[in-house]
Scaffold this motif. Structure first.
Motif, short mmCIF file in Angstrom:
data_model
loop_
_atom_site.label_atom_id
_atom_site.label_comp_id
_atom_site.label_asym_id
_atom_site.label_seq_id
_atom_site.Cartn_x
_atom_site.Cartn_y
_atom_site.Cartn_z
N GLY A 95 1.16 -1.08 0.05
CA GLY A 95 0.09 -0.11 -0.47
C GLY A 95 0.84 1.12 0.23
N ALA A 96 0.30 2.47 -0.21
CA ALA A 96 1.13 3.96 0.23
C ALA A 96 1.91 4.06 1.51
CB ALA A 96 0.00 4.55 0.16
N GLY A 113 0.12 15.73 4.43
CA GLY A 113 -0.94 14.04 4.18
C GLY A 113 0.12 14.37 2.81
N PHE A 114 0.87 13.77 2.44
CA PHE A 114 1.65 13.07 1.55
C PHE A 114 1.94 12.12 1.26
CE2 PHE A 114 5.02 12.63 -1.38
CZ PHE A 114 4.89 13.65 -2.63
N ALA A 115 1.50 11.22 0.23
CA ALA A 115 1.11 9.29 -0.06
C ALA A 115 1.81 9.08 -1.56
CB ALA A 115 -0.53 8.98 -0.02
N PHE A 116 2.19 7.92 -1.61
CA PHE A 116 2.49 8.06 -2.86
C PHE A 116 3.82 6.11 -2.24
CE2 PHE A 116 6.23 9.12 -0.46
CZ PHE A 116 7.30 7.77 -0.54
N ILE A 117 3.33 5.30 -3.62
CA ILE A 117 3.88 3.81 -3.59
C ILE A 117 5.03 3.86 -4.23
CG2 ILE A 117 3.03 1.79 -4.28
CD1 ILE A 117 0.81 3.34 -3.68
N ILE A 123 2.10 5.04 -11.71
CA ILE A 123 1.23 4.34 -10.89
C ILE A 123 0.42 4.08 -12.89
CG2 ILE A 123 -1.11 3.85 -9.97
CD1 ILE A 123 0.18 5.97 -7.82
N GLY A 124 0.26 4.50 -13.76
CA GLY A 124 -0.61 4.06 -14.90
C GLY A 124 -2.12 4.23 -14.24
N ASP A 125 -3.06 3.03 -14.15
CA ASP A 125 -4.01 2.80 -14.44
C ASP A 125 -4.86 2.18 -13.53
OD1 ASP A 125 -4.93 3.83 -17.69
OD2 ASP A 125 -4.42 1.22 -18.03
#
Length: 281
Positions: A95-96, A113-117, A123-125
């Motif tokens: 998850g993120a 707040g900051f989120a990424f994988i 990430i694409g679709d």
């Protein structure tokens, strides 16, 4: 060497160590047009360096980080992973990665707040949900969460987490408390750290009004402030001048452009909820 999204995870965890030692973390240079890198660098609360070829700079992105005099508008502490991120990664869950920082004006906190994988450049679709809990991070009241990338907001009850979806490489949200004035003040619409003390020196709130002290640098003649209110608020300068407020009835989001002499200085701006004005009338 050369900051990029593949290094965000390592940077944020190292920032936790730096913060514990009283050090402002900082990353290597990147191209100023890379907005994600700019957001992470600014929210680190340390130095921000860009490495553009002469004439290839993105001035609009550099202005997201600093005032016209070059002073960085930054949070009070370095951005670090949330406790939930530590626990989730310890369990081996995917998850993120969610990180946070804040600015405090007295007992009034604005969250970023900051989120990424981690490990994914694009990430694409696929869409990935992520969550951040304002109550766990110091906002006990109802709040308004503004998705900076999607330009949309969400009202949150006291204790309610914000749940978003990663539709691109990253998500960035600003969360402001809804206090006794009924207004959630989001700060400078053109800065990453929108209520950083280098721009918003003070916020005072009562049941009747929300008063902010705005700092400007020489050469800055206008600043756009924004926020949330159940109905369009009024906006007044210390000299009594009333400023026009743009209000979206559907989203309850408002903006107001504060114009001033380009000499720079301190400006007091007062917002009042429409219900307060009506009661007086």
């Amino acid at each position: 060497d050369r900051f990029e999204p593949g290094k965000w995870r390592h940077f944020l965890y190292t920032s936790q160590l730096a913060a514990a030692l009283g050090i402002w973390p900082w990353c290597d240079v990147f191209k100023s047009g890379e907005t994600g890198n700019m957001i992470v660098a600014v929210l680190s609360a340390g130095m921000v360096g860009t490495g553009d070829t002469m004439g290839k700079e993105a001035p609009e992105n550099i202005r997201l980080a600093a005032r016209a005099d070059g002073v960085l508008v930054k949070p009070d502490r370095p951005m670090v992973p949330t406790d939930d991120t530590y626990l989730r990664e310890a369990r081996g869950a995917g998850g993120a990665l969610t990180a946070w920082t804040c600015t405090d004006h007295g007992d009034r906190r604005t969250l970023y707040g900051f989120a990424f994988i981690p490990g994914k450049q694009h990430i694409g679709d696929a869409d990935y949900p992520w969550e951040i809990n304002p109550q766990a991070l110091g906002i006990k009241s109802p709040a308004f969460a503004y998705d900076v990338i999607g330009k949309r907001g969400t009202s949150l009850a006291a204790g309610q987490p914000y749940t978003g979806v990663l539709e691109g490489q990253y998500s960035f949200v600003i969360i402001a408390p809804i206090g006794p004035s009924g207004i959630a003040f989001l700060g400078d619409a053109d800065k990453i750290t929108s209520t950083g003390k280098q721009r918003i020196a003070d916020i005072r709130e009562s049941a009747e009004s929300l008063k902010v002290t705005l700092l400007t640098a020489p050469g800055e003649s206008a600043v756009t402030l924004h926020g949330f209110a159940e109905s369009a608020p009024t906006c007044q300068l210390a000299d009594g001048k009333i400023l026009p407020v743009q209000y979206d009835v559907a989203t309850k989001h408002f903006t107001v452009t504060v114009t001033m002499a380009a000499t720079g200085g301190e400006h007091v701006v007062t917002f009042r909820h429409a219900s307060i004005r009506t009661a007086r009338e």
